[in-house]
Design an enzyme around this catalytic site. Structure first.
Site, short mmCIF file in Angstrom:
data_model
loop_
_atom_site.label_atom_id
_atom_site.label_comp_id
_atom_site.label_asym_id
_atom_site.label_seq_id
_atom_site.Cartn_x
_atom_site.Cartn_y
_atom_site.Cartn_z
N ASP A 136 -13.99 -13.63 36.43
CA ASP A 136 -12.79 -13.57 35.57
C ASP A 136 -11.87 -12.40 35.95
OD1 ASP A 136 -14.08 -15.62 34.25
OD2 ASP A 136 -14.84 -14.32 32.65
N ASP A 138 -11.75 -9.49 34.67
CA ASP A 138 -11.16 -8.93 33.44
C ASP A 138 -11.77 -7.61 33.01
OD1 ASP A 138 -13.61 -9.92 32.76
OD2 ASP A 138 -12.94 -11.01 30.99
N ARG A 180 -12.17 -17.37 31.13
CA ARG A 180 -12.33 -16.99 29.72
C ARG A 180 -10.97 -16.68 29.11
NH1 ARG A 180 -17.28 -15.77 27.22
NH2 ARG A 180 -18.33 -15.51 29.18
O1 F6P Z 1 -17.42 -14.95 32.48
C1 F6P Z 1 -17.63 -15.85 33.50
C2 F6P Z 1 -17.51 -17.27 33.00
O2 F6P Z 1 -17.73 -18.15 34.09
C3 F6P Z 1 -16.18 -17.59 32.31
O3 F6P Z 1 -15.15 -17.84 33.22
C4 F6P Z 1 -16.59 -18.80 31.51
O4 F6P Z 1 -15.75 -18.96 30.38
C5 F6P Z 1 -17.98 -18.46 31.09
O5 F6P Z 1 -18.49 -17.52 32.02
C6 F6P Z 1 -18.94 -19.62 31.04
O6 F6P Z 1 -20.14 -19.15 30.53
P1 F6P Z 1 -21.51 -19.91 30.64
O7 F6P Z 1 -21.97 -19.88 32.06
O8 F6P Z 1 -22.41 -19.17 29.74
O9 F6P Z 1 -21.25 -21.33 30.22
#
Ligand code: F6P
Length: 374
Positions: A136, A138, A180
């Site tokens: 991200d 961020d 995100r």
């Molecule tokens: O923070 C990394 C990320 O890939 C985000 O871009 C995304 O919203 C989130 O993690 C998805 O999380 P998970 O793998 O827990 O579904």
């Protein structure tokens, strides 16, 4: 007893994690003669004292591998899930593990959530350092995070591939990218892939404005459009509701009302694939063009890290060990241009690095008449 450090990866995995584990491990062993313990599955493994001694064999051959050889998990150190919906504060147990191994430092590879967890551990005396990873991009306090470049390459390639089919069928191709609550990935890949519309959370969009830019392209002879939308992108109407909830929360005196608004805001802030589906169908209705959707999802986190991510992870990993040797902890090991900086975790935790509205990439998009939806 030899000087010993611990390392773990936490939060969502990200390309370059193994490069960072290798860099920390090898630099600790070779430059400082330290032993390295690798804790499994993030803070959960730390709390449960599950670890391996990482020797040179464990650290060889992993530079190019995606994922993390240590495993990872999402957790909050002060609210650890111990099953049956029960949560406990795991900090004391984690601190005891660190003391039992006489760890000189604990290196946590992670994003913004990990910085918050690390600060909570620092507050109970754990000598912790974090190295910023996430696709991200961020994490506050660092120019860039490792994993971002690889994800941007994957997303750009997807947009490249969508071009030929969009062109052939005269369609609107809406591609949803991760990120995100921020738009770095959609903006970077959208620009690099030549998207016609780029929607990011920092700039709430107006569907009519997007439709009119697509119709203008059609009138000028380009009867297809690529729309790169960040998973956290939000319409102007939805942003207005969100902002009024924030105002309400800030003005209320009632704790229970504040908690209830906070809960609604959290649900509201969750990334919404449904929004992308709705957007594609509305754009089709308004422009008379067919639309199709691609949700790129976790593909963006997978596979071999790019050279830039390997270099960044390796550079930050080795710098982190130098900081440990100097007795520095309670910091994020940040990339600042070509240099590395130790930024206190209290300045980083709880903050998000969003795309500034005057960022060069935003200005570039506007100069190219790419619609940002506003
Ligand atoms: O923070 C990394 C990320 O890939 C985000 O871009 C995304 O919203 C989130 O993690 C998805 O999380 P998970 O793998 O827990 O579904």
């Amino acid at each position: 007893m030899a000087r010993t450090i611990g390392i773990l990866s936490a939060g969502g995995d990200s390309p370059g994690l193994n490069a960072a584990i290798r860099a920390v491990g090898k630099a600790a062993q070779r430059a400082y003669g330290m032993e390295v313990l690798g804790f499994k599955d993030g803070f959960v493994g730390l709390m449960q004292n599950r670890y391996d001694h990482l020797d040179s064999d464990d650290l060889s051959g992993i530079l190019t591998r995606g994922g993390t050889v240590l495993g990872t998990s999402r957790a909050k150190v002060h609210r650890m899930n111990v099953g049956s919906g029960k949560r406990v504060d795991g900090r004391k147990a984690m601190a005891e593990v660190v003391v039992s191994h006489q760890l000189e430092a604990l290196v946590c590879l992670g994003g913004d959530g990990t910085a918050s967890n690390a600060l909570l551990l620092a507050e109970v005396g754990v000598p912790v350092l974090t190295i910023p990873k996430t696709i991200d991009n961020d994490v506050f306090g660092t120019d860039v995070t490792f994993g971002f470049d690889t994800a941007m390459m994957i997303a750009t390639e997807a947009i490249d591939r969508l071009h030929s089919t969009a062109h052939s069928h005269h369609r609107i191709m809406v591609v949803e990218l991760m990120g995100r609550g921020v738009g770095w990935l959609a903006l970077g890949a959208g620009l690099a892939g030549g998207a016609d519309v780029i929607l990011i959370p920092e700039i709430p969009y107006n569907v009519a404005a997007i439709a009119s830019s697509i119709s203008a392209r059609k009138a000028a002879g380009s009867s297809f459009s690529i729309v790169a939308v960040a998973e956290g992108a939000i319409s102007q109407e939805a942003a207005a509701i969100r902002d009024s909830m924030v105002d309400q929360m800030e003005s209320t005196e009632s704790e229970s009302e504040r908690a209830s608004i906070k809960k609604r805001l959290k649900e509201f802030g969750q990334t919404r694939t449904g929004g992308t589906v709705q957007l594609a169908s509305t754009l089709a209705g308004l422009t008379g063009l067919e639309s199709r959707i691609t949700i790129l999802g976790h593909v963006q986190r997978g596979g071999t890290p790019t050279p830039a991510d390997r270099l960044l992870a390796t550079r930050l990993g080795t710098a982190c060990v130098d900081y440990i040797a100097e007795g520095i902890h309670g910091v994020l090991v940040a990339a600042r241009g070509e240099k590395t900086e130790a930024v206190p975790l209290r300045k980083v935790a709880g903050q998000t690095k969003s795309v500034p509205l005057d960022h060069a990439w935003v200005n570039t998009a506007r100069h190219l008449s790419i619609s940002l939806g506003d």
